[in-house]
Design a protein around this motif. Structure first.
Motif, PDB file in Angstrom:
ATOM      1  N   LEU A  63       0.815  -1.215   0.000  1.00 51.95           N
ATOM      2  CA  LEU A  63       0.000   0.000   0.000  1.00 51.95           C
ATOM      3  C   LEU A  63       0.848   1.264   0.000  1.00 51.95           C
ATOM      4  O   LEU A  63       0.310   2.367  -0.076  1.00 51.95           O
ATOM      5  CB  LEU A  63      -0.929   0.027   1.214  1.00 51.95           C
ATOM      6  N   GLY A  64       2.165   1.092   0.121  1.00 51.18           N
ATOM      7  CA  GLY A  64       3.051   2.244   0.050  1.00 51.18           C
ATOM      8  C   GLY A  64       3.582   2.737   1.386  1.00 51.18           C
ATOM      9  O   GLY A  64       4.260   3.763   1.434  1.00 51.18           O
ATOM     10  N   LEU A  65       3.295   2.041   2.483  1.00 54.47           N
ATOM     11  CA  LEU A  65       3.834   2.459   3.773  1.00 54.47           C
ATOM     12  C   LEU A  65       5.317   2.141   3.836  1.00 54.47           C
ATOM     13  O   LEU A  65       5.774   1.118   3.305  1.00 54.47           O
ATOM     14  CB  LEU A  65       3.119   1.757   4.931  1.00 54.47           C
ATOM     15  N   SER A  66       6.072   2.993   4.497  1.00 52.10           N
ATOM     16  CA  SER A  66       7.497   2.740   4.687  1.00 52.10           C
ATOM     17  C   SER A  66       7.684   1.701   5.780  1.00 52.10           C
ATOM     18  O   SER A  66       6.774   1.461   6.591  1.00 52.10           O
ATOM     19  CB  SER A  66       8.224   4.030   5.075  1.00 52.10           C
ATOM     20  N   LEU A  67       8.877   1.116   5.847  1.00 55.48           N
ATOM     21  CA  LEU A  67       9.148   0.127   6.885  1.00 55.48           C
ATOM     22  C   LEU A  67       9.057   0.762   8.267  1.00 55.48           C
ATOM     23  O   LEU A  67       8.619   0.120   9.228  1.00 55.48           O
ATOM     24  CB  LEU A  67      10.532  -0.507   6.673  1.00 55.48           C
ATOM     25  N   GLN A  85      -8.033   1.740  11.526  1.00 52.03           N
ATOM     26  CA  GLN A  85      -7.369   3.034  11.627  1.00 52.03           C
ATOM     27  C   GLN A  85      -6.187   3.127  10.670  1.00 52.03           C
ATOM     28  O   GLN A  85      -6.000   4.145   9.985  1.00 52.03           O
ATOM     29  CB  GLN A  85      -6.894   3.272  13.064  1.00 52.03           C
ATOM     30  N   THR A  86      -5.402   2.066  10.590  1.00 50.11           N
ATOM     31  CA  THR A  86      -4.261   2.048   9.666  1.00 50.11           C
ATOM     32  C   THR A  86      -4.725   2.164   8.223  1.00 50.11           C
ATOM     33  O   THR A  86      -4.153   2.922   7.425  1.00 50.11           O
ATOM     34  CB  THR A  86      -3.453   0.750   9.845  1.00 50.11           C
ATOM     35  N   LEU A  87      -5.762   1.419   7.874  1.00 50.04           N
ATOM     36  CA  LEU A  87      -6.273   1.459   6.504  1.00 50.04           C
ATOM     37  C   LEU A  87      -6.827   2.844   6.174  1.00 50.04           C
ATOM     38  O   LEU A  87      -6.615   3.358   5.073  1.00 50.04           O
ATOM     39  CB  LEU A  87      -7.362   0.399   6.327  1.00 50.04           C
ATOM     40  N   GLU A  91      -5.414   5.239   3.276  1.00 49.77           N
ATOM     41  CA  GLU A  91      -6.352   5.611   2.218  1.00 49.77           C
ATOM     42  C   GLU A  91      -6.291   7.116   1.972  1.00 49.77           C
ATOM     43  O   GLU A  91      -6.283   7.569   0.821  1.00 49.77           O
ATOM     44  CB  GLU A  91      -7.770   5.194   2.601  1.00 49.77           C
ATOM     45  N   VAL A  92      -6.234   7.893   3.035  1.00 47.01           N
ATOM     46  CA  VAL A  92      -6.129   9.348   2.910  1.00 47.01           C
ATOM     47  C   VAL A  92      -4.841   9.724   2.180  1.00 47.01           C
ATOM     48  O   VAL A  92      -4.835  10.593   1.299  1.00 47.01           O
ATOM     49  CB  VAL A  92      -6.176  10.018   4.303  1.00 47.01           C
ATOM     50  N   VAL A  93      -3.738   9.061   2.528  1.00 48.14           N
ATOM     51  CA  VAL A  93      -2.449   9.332   1.880  1.00 48.14           C
ATOM     52  C   VAL A  93      -2.524   9.041   0.382  1.00 48.14           C
ATOM     53  O   VAL A  93      -2.061   9.833  -0.453  1.00 48.14           O
ATOM     54  CB  VAL A  93      -1.325   8.489   2.524  1.00 48.14           C
ATOM     55  N   LEU A  94      -3.115   7.910   0.034  1.00 48.51           N
ATOM     56  CA  LEU A  94      -3.185   7.518  -1.375  1.00 48.51           C
ATOM     57  C   LEU A  94      -4.101   8.442  -2.173  1.00 48.51           C
ATOM     58  O   LEU A  94      -3.803   8.799  -3.316  1.00 48.51           O
ATOM     59  CB  LEU A  94      -3.668   6.060  -1.485  1.00 48.51           C
ATOM     60  N   TYR A  95      -5.220   8.835  -1.564  1.00 48.12           N
ATOM     61  CA  TYR A  95      -6.107   9.771  -2.255  1.00 48.12           C
ATOM     62  C   TYR A  95      -5.417  11.106  -2.485  1.00 48.12           C
ATOM     63  O   TYR A  95      -5.623  11.759  -3.507  1.00 48.12           O
ATOM     64  CB  TYR A  95      -7.410   9.974  -1.474  1.00 48.12           C
ATOM     65  N   LYS A  96      -4.576  11.517  -1.528  1.00 49.19           N
ATOM     66  CA  LYS A  96      -3.836  12.764  -1.705  1.00 49.19           C
ATOM     67  C   LYS A  96      -2.887  12.653  -2.904  1.00 49.19           C
ATOM     68  O   LYS A  96      -2.733  13.611  -3.685  1.00 49.19           O
ATOM     69  CB  LYS A  96      -3.041  13.073  -0.436  1.00 49.19           C
ATOM     70  N   LYS A  97      -2.262  11.507  -3.069  1.00 47.31           N
ATOM     71  CA  LYS A  97      -1.371  11.312  -4.216  1.00 47.31           C
ATOM     72  C   LYS A  97      -2.167  11.354  -5.523  1.00 47.31           C
ATOM     73  O   LYS A  97      -1.706  11.904  -6.529  1.00 47.31           O
ATOM     74  CB  LYS A  97      -0.631   9.975  -4.088  1.00 47.31           C
ATOM     75  N   ILE A  98      -3.368  10.752  -5.500  1.00 46.25           N
ATOM     76  CA  ILE A  98      -4.219  10.789  -6.691  1.00 46.25           C
ATOM     77  C   ILE A  98      -4.629  12.222  -6.989  1.00 46.25           C
ATOM     78  O   ILE A  98      -4.641  12.659  -8.149  1.00 46.25           O
ATOM     79  CB  ILE A  98      -5.460   9.898  -6.484  1.00 46.25           C
ATOM     80  N   GLU A  99      -4.966  12.971  -5.928  1.00 46.16           N
ATOM     81  CA  GLU A  99      -5.353  14.371  -6.101  1.00 46.16           C
ATOM     82  C   GLU A  99      -4.218  15.164  -6.745  1.00 46.16           C
ATOM     83  O   GLU A  99      -4.439  15.974  -7.649  1.00 46.16           O
ATOM     84  CB  GLU A  99      -5.699  14.998  -4.743  1.00 46.16           C
ATOM     85  N   ASP A 100      -2.989  14.941  -6.272  1.00 45.41           N
ATOM     86  CA  ASP A 100      -1.843  15.649  -6.826  1.00 45.41           C
ATOM     87  C   ASP A 100      -1.655  15.299  -8.300  1.00 45.41           C
ATOM     88  O   ASP A 100      -1.347  16.170  -9.124  1.00 45.41           O
ATOM     89  CB  ASP A 100      -0.572  15.301  -6.047  1.00 45.41           C
ATOM     90  N   ALA A 101      -1.841  14.037  -8.641  1.00 38.14           N
ATOM     91  CA  ALA A 101      -1.709  13.618 -10.032  1.00 38.14           C
ATOM     92  C   ALA A 101      -2.786  14.272 -10.891  1.00 38.14           C
ATOM     93  O   ALA A 101      -2.514  14.715 -12.016  1.00 38.14           O
ATOM     94  CB  ALA A 101      -1.806  12.092 -10.138  1.00 38.14           C
TER      95      ALA A 101
END
Length: 261
Positions: A63-67, A85-87, A91-101
């Motif tokens: 999902l893109g989390l760092s170690l 909570q982790t998911l 999800e918020v992080v990934l949506y932000k990346k989509i928004e930036d794209a």
């Protein structure tokens, strides 16, 4: 360790999960997945709980989390609330990346619109708006005080998150194009502006089903911009006049064509 508990040697765990032995050794060295002990023969082993932890690590890593982030989140026998909570956070992080794209894609489409109209894009303007838009995203709209009528209209249309996401980015692309055309000196009745107006009006009709009352409620959201997320408010402020002029000309032209039939 209970003699009935299943154990996995390093190679066995690697084969069962598709990771390399070297990766397991690395996870052990950094304390992410330490081996709990050794067999009587001195070989390192893992337990069923370690297998579950490794499966969490592999999933979260995909999902893109760092170690480092994973180290703080992966626990043995996690509660469902911890997983949720982790998911949610990722999800918020990934949506932000989509928004930036999407902000970058909107800028590309705006550039091409200007070029198609025979004009050079305003590089400084586009760069500024890309940075501004990255400070706003769809989740920020959760704070907007929609009226009951607006909630009724938008809530019905956006029963699915994807519908809201699609409209949001369709609007952003069109507003971005409007700013670019306006800054390049394109007239509202120019063919490029009229193509924009057609797409914008199509978006409005899709959302409101062409109903006059719903169109008014939708339009009111655009006028009440004080509570909008900052980036979107700035984009609307910069594009509204050109959009209104272009759409008014488009609707007048459509009316005249129908009247001439």
């Amino acid at each position: 360790m209970d003699g009935t508990d299943k154990i996995y040697l390093v190679g066995e765990l690697a084969a069962a999960t598709g990771v390399t032995v070297r990766t397991l050794q690395h996870y052990d060295n950094i304390g992410l997945l330490p081996t709990p002990g050794r067999t009587d023969g001195g070989r390192r082993y893992y337990t069923e709980e370690d297998l579950l932890c490794l499966e969490q690590i592999i999933f979260y890593k995909s999902l893109g989390l760092s170690l480092q982030e994973i180290r703080d989140k992966v626990v043995k026998r996690p509660k469902l609330s911890q997983i949720e909570q982790t998911l949610h956070e990722q999800e918020v992080v990934l949506y932000k990346k989509i928004e930036d794209a999407h902000a970058s894609i909107a800028a590309i489409k705006a550039c091409r619109t200007a070029i198609a109209a025979g004009n050079y894009p305003s590089w400084q303007l586009l760069t500024s708006f890309i940075q501004t838009l990255r400070n706003s995203n769809l989740t920020d709209w959760g704070q907007y005080p929609f009226s009951d009528d607006q909630n009724g209209i938008l809530g019905k249309h956006f029963a699915k998150d994807q519908d809201a996401f699609d409209l949001y980015h369709t609007w952003r692309v069109l507003a971005f194009k409007a700013v670019t055309l306006s800054e390049s000196g394109t007239a509202p009745d120019d063919p490029a502006a009229q193509d924009l107006a057609k797409d914008y009006w199509t978006m409005v009709v899709d959302v409101t089903e062409g109903d006059a009352e719903q169109i008014r409620a939708f339009t009111q959201v655009q006028k009440d911009r004080a509570s909008w997320p900052e980036g979107d408010r700035e984009l609307m402020d910069a594009s509204q006049s050109f959009i209104d002029q272009s759409v008014n000309h488009y609707l007048t032209s459509q009316s005249n064509q129908k009247g001439g039939l």
